[in-house]
Design a protein around this motif. Structure first.
Motif, PDB file in Angstrom:
ATOM      1  N   LYS A   1      30.432  30.574  56.048  1.00 22.54           N
ATOM      2  CA  LYS A   1      31.687  29.865  55.800  1.00 22.54           C
ATOM      3  C   LYS A   1      32.579  29.923  57.048  1.00 22.54           C
ATOM      4  N   LYS A   2      32.592  31.058  57.682  1.00 24.23           N
ATOM      5  CA  LYS A   2      33.427  31.246  58.876  1.00 24.23           C
ATOM      6  C   LYS A   2      32.817  30.585  60.111  1.00 24.23           C
ATOM      7  N   ARG A   3      31.500  30.715  60.291  1.00 26.98           N
ATOM      8  CA  ARG A   3      30.860  30.314  61.549  1.00 26.98           C
ATOM      9  C   ARG A   3      30.075  29.000  61.491  1.00 26.98           C
ATOM     10  N   GLY A   4      29.761  28.508  60.296  1.00 27.41           N
ATOM     11  CA  GLY A   4      29.098  27.218  60.155  1.00 27.41           C
ATOM     12  C   GLY A   4      27.702  27.148  60.746  1.00 27.41           C
ATOM     13  N   ALA A   5      27.330  25.916  61.128  1.00 23.52           N
ATOM     14  CA  ALA A   5      25.974  25.654  61.608  1.00 23.52           C
ATOM     15  C   ALA A   5      25.671  26.412  62.897  1.00 23.52           C
ATOM     16  N   GLU A   6      26.644  26.513  63.787  1.00 20.26           N
ATOM     17  CA  GLU A   6      26.412  27.260  65.030  1.00 20.26           C
ATOM     18  C   GLU A   6      26.195  28.740  64.728  1.00 20.26           C
ATOM     19  N   GLY A   7      26.923  29.276  63.764  1.00 16.86           N
ATOM     20  CA  GLY A   7      26.720  30.657  63.355  1.00 16.86           C
ATOM     21  C   GLY A   7      25.333  30.872  62.791  1.00 16.86           C
ATOM     22  N   GLU A   8      24.874  29.917  62.003  1.00 16.80           N
ATOM     23  CA  GLU A   8      23.524  30.010  61.441  1.00 16.80           C
ATOM     24  C   GLU A   8      22.483  30.046  62.560  1.00 16.80           C
ATOM     25  N   ARG A   9      22.638  29.189  63.567  1.00 15.60           N
ATOM     26  CA  ARG A   9      21.696  29.175  64.706  1.00 15.60           C
ATOM     27  C   ARG A   9      21.706  30.515  65.445  1.00 15.60           C
ATOM     28  N   ARG A  10      22.888  31.054  65.647  1.00 17.23           N
ATOM     29  CA  ARG A  10      22.976  32.327  66.367  1.00 17.23           C
ATOM     30  C   ARG A  10      22.434  33.483  65.528  1.00 17.23           C
ATOM     31  N   LEU A  11      22.658  33.439  64.232  1.00 12.84           N
ATOM     32  CA  LEU A  11      22.093  34.462  63.344  1.00 12.84           C
ATOM     33  C   LEU A  11      20.575  34.400  63.382  1.00 12.84           C
ATOM     34  N   LEU A  12      20.015  33.202  63.362  1.00 13.21           N
ATOM     35  CA  LEU A  12      18.559  33.060  63.480  1.00 13.21           C
ATOM     36  C   LEU A  12      18.062  33.628  64.809  1.00 13.21           C
ATOM     37  N   ALA A  13      18.788  33.367  65.880  1.00 15.71           N
ATOM     38  CA  ALA A  13      18.398  33.906  67.184  1.00 15.71           C
ATOM     39  C   ALA A  13      18.408  35.429  67.159  1.00 15.71           C
ATOM     40  N   LEU A  14      19.420  36.009  66.528  1.00 12.36           N
ATOM     41  CA  LEU A  14      19.499  37.469  66.439  1.00 12.36           C
ATOM     42  C   LEU A  14      18.366  38.026  65.585  1.00 12.36           C
ATOM     43  N   LEU A  15      18.057  37.372  64.481  1.00 13.05           N
ATOM     44  CA  LEU A  15      16.933  37.815  63.644  1.00 13.05           C
ATOM     45  C   LEU A  15      15.627  37.757  64.430  1.00 13.05           C
ATOM     46  N   ASN A  16      15.446  36.704  65.219  1.00 15.24           N
ATOM     47  CA  ASN A  16      14.247  36.598  66.049  1.00 15.24           C
ATOM     48  C   ASN A  16      14.220  37.663  67.132  1.00 15.24           C
ATOM     49  N   ALA A  17      15.384  37.982  67.696  1.00 12.96           N
ATOM     50  CA  ALA A  17      15.440  39.046  68.706  1.00 12.96           C
ATOM     51  C   ALA A  17      15.035  40.388  68.101  1.00 12.96           C
ATOM     52  N   LEU A  18      15.520  40.663  66.904  1.00 17.20           N
ATOM     53  CA  LEU A  18      15.150  41.912  66.225  1.00 17.20           C
ATOM     54  C   LEU A  18      13.657  41.954  65.945  1.00 17.20           C
ATOM     55  N   GLN A  19      13.114  40.818  65.538  1.00 19.50           N
ATOM     56  CA  GLN A  19      11.681  40.741  65.266  1.00 19.50           C
ATOM     57  C   GLN A  19      10.885  40.980  66.547  1.00 19.50           C
ATOM     58  N   GLY A  20      11.297  40.353  67.642  1.00 19.75           N
ATOM     59  CA  GLY A  20      10.600  40.541  68.912  1.00 19.75           C
ATOM     60  C   GLY A  20      10.645  41.979  69.387  1.00 19.75           C
ATOM     61  N   GLU A  21      11.805  42.608  69.231  1.00 17.93           N
ATOM     62  CA  GLU A  21      11.925  44.014  69.621  1.00 17.93           C
ATOM     63  C   GLU A  21      10.988  44.877  68.789  1.00 17.93           C
ATOM     64  N   ARG A  22      10.871  44.573  67.522  1.00 19.62           N
ATOM     65  CA  ARG A  22       9.978  45.344  66.647  1.00 19.62           C
ATOM     66  C   ARG A  22       8.520  45.178  67.084  1.00 19.62           C
ATOM     67  N   TYR A  23       8.136  43.943  67.422  1.00 15.27           N
ATOM     68  CA  TYR A  23       6.772  43.724  67.906  1.00 15.27           C
ATOM     69  C   TYR A  23       6.486  44.571  69.148  1.00 15.27           C
ATOM     70  N   LEU A  24       7.423  44.550  70.089  1.00 12.08           N
ATOM     71  CA  LEU A  24       7.229  45.317  71.316  1.00 12.08           C
ATOM     72  C   LEU A  24       7.145  46.808  71.018  1.00 12.08           C
ATOM     73  N   SER A  25       7.986  47.294  70.122  1.00 10.57           N
ATOM     74  CA  SER A  25       7.935  48.709  69.733  1.00 10.57           C
ATOM     75  C   SER A  25       6.593  49.066  69.107  1.00 10.57           C
ATOM     76  N   LEU A  26       6.041  48.151  68.297  1.00 10.09           N
ATOM     77  CA  LEU A  26       4.727  48.403  67.693  1.00 10.09           C
ATOM     78  C   LEU A  26       3.650  48.538  68.767  1.00 10.09           C
ATOM     79  N   CYS A  27       3.769  47.746  69.826  1.00  7.50           N
ATOM     80  CA  CYS A  27       2.806  47.833  70.926  1.00  7.50           C
ATOM     81  C   CYS A  27       2.996  49.106  71.733  1.00  7.50           C
ATOM     82  N   GLU A  28       4.238  49.487  71.945  1.00 14.28           N
ATOM     83  CA  GLU A  28       4.498  50.712  72.692  1.00 14.28           C
ATOM     84  C   GLU A  28       4.040  51.938  71.913  1.00 14.28           C
ATOM     85  N   GLY A  29       4.047  51.859  70.610  1.00 12.27           N
ATOM     86  CA  GLY A  29       3.624  52.978  69.776  1.00 12.27           C
ATOM     87  C   GLY A  29       2.138  53.040  69.526  1.00 12.27           C
ATOM     88  N   ARG A  30       1.441  51.927  69.747  1.00  6.81           N
ATOM     89  CA  ARG A  30       0.000  51.863  69.505  1.00  6.81           C
ATOM     90  C   ARG A  30      -0.591  50.813  70.436  1.00  6.81           C
TER      91      ARG A  30
END
Length: 180
Positions: A135-164
């Motif tokens: 409601k506050k951030r609209g469509a641009e907020g949704e795009r940025r939230l998706l980018a942040l979710l993808n960044a978190l996912q990418g970091e998790r993938y890299l951590s999985l590789c560093e751990g194994r």
């Protein structure tokens, strides 16, 4: 606007068919469903012949309805689709935690909406936080939230590789999920 059926179709396309890679701790999979998940959901046949319809049912029950991602998709189809895909790949609890963490980071120190407990349960408070954010951030907020979710996912993938180290074989393919 993506429907739940379209979201599951996209997951099935990303997951592909039968795989039995000895480097993968999940063992045999078909349509992205591990043998353990298939058995837990009543499938008793050979994994190679498990149908897409069976996988679709598992996705709907375990990765859409059980974690409440269908309710998130009703608020934002794009965020719902992201959570379902991440949930299939990393577990629904991890996907919900990513959303909760991201919303906490984007709430202007609690001025826009209250901090969420990062418990991996995408319940009413998480949905309320998402609604307030959009409601506050609209469509641009949704795009940025998706980018942040993808960044978190990418970091998790890299951590999985560093751990194994064996997981490095999968990193390039995993990244396709967030590059799309």
């Amino acid at each position: 606007m993506a429907t739940i059926k379209e979201i599951i179709d996209d997951v099935l396309k990303a997951e592909g068919g039968y795989v039995n890679d000895i480097r993968d701790r999940g063992g045999e999979t078909n349509h992205g469903i591990t043998i353990a998940t298939a058995r837990a959901n009543g499938y008793t046949g050979p994994m190679k012949v498990m149908t897409q319809d069976f996988a679709r049912g598992v996705y709907m029950k375990q990765y859409v309805e059980a974690p409440g991602f269908d309710k998130i998709a009703a608020i934002s189809p794009a965020i719902g689709a992201e959570l379902v895909d991440t949930g299939v790949n990393m577990g629904p609890k991890v996907a919900a935690q990513f959303l909760q963490r991201a919303l906490n980071g984007l709430n202007n120190q609690g001025k826009d909406y209250a901090d969420l407990v990062v418990d991996g349960a995408a319940g009413q408070r998480t949905r309320d936080g998402l609604t307030a954010f959009l409601k506050k951030r609209g469509a641009e907020g949704e795009r940025r939230l998706l980018a942040l979710l993808n960044a978190l996912q990418g970091e998790r993938y890299l951590s999985l590789c560093e751990g194994r180290a064996a997981n490095e074989a999968f990193l390039f393919g995993w990244l396709a999920r967030i590059a799309a």
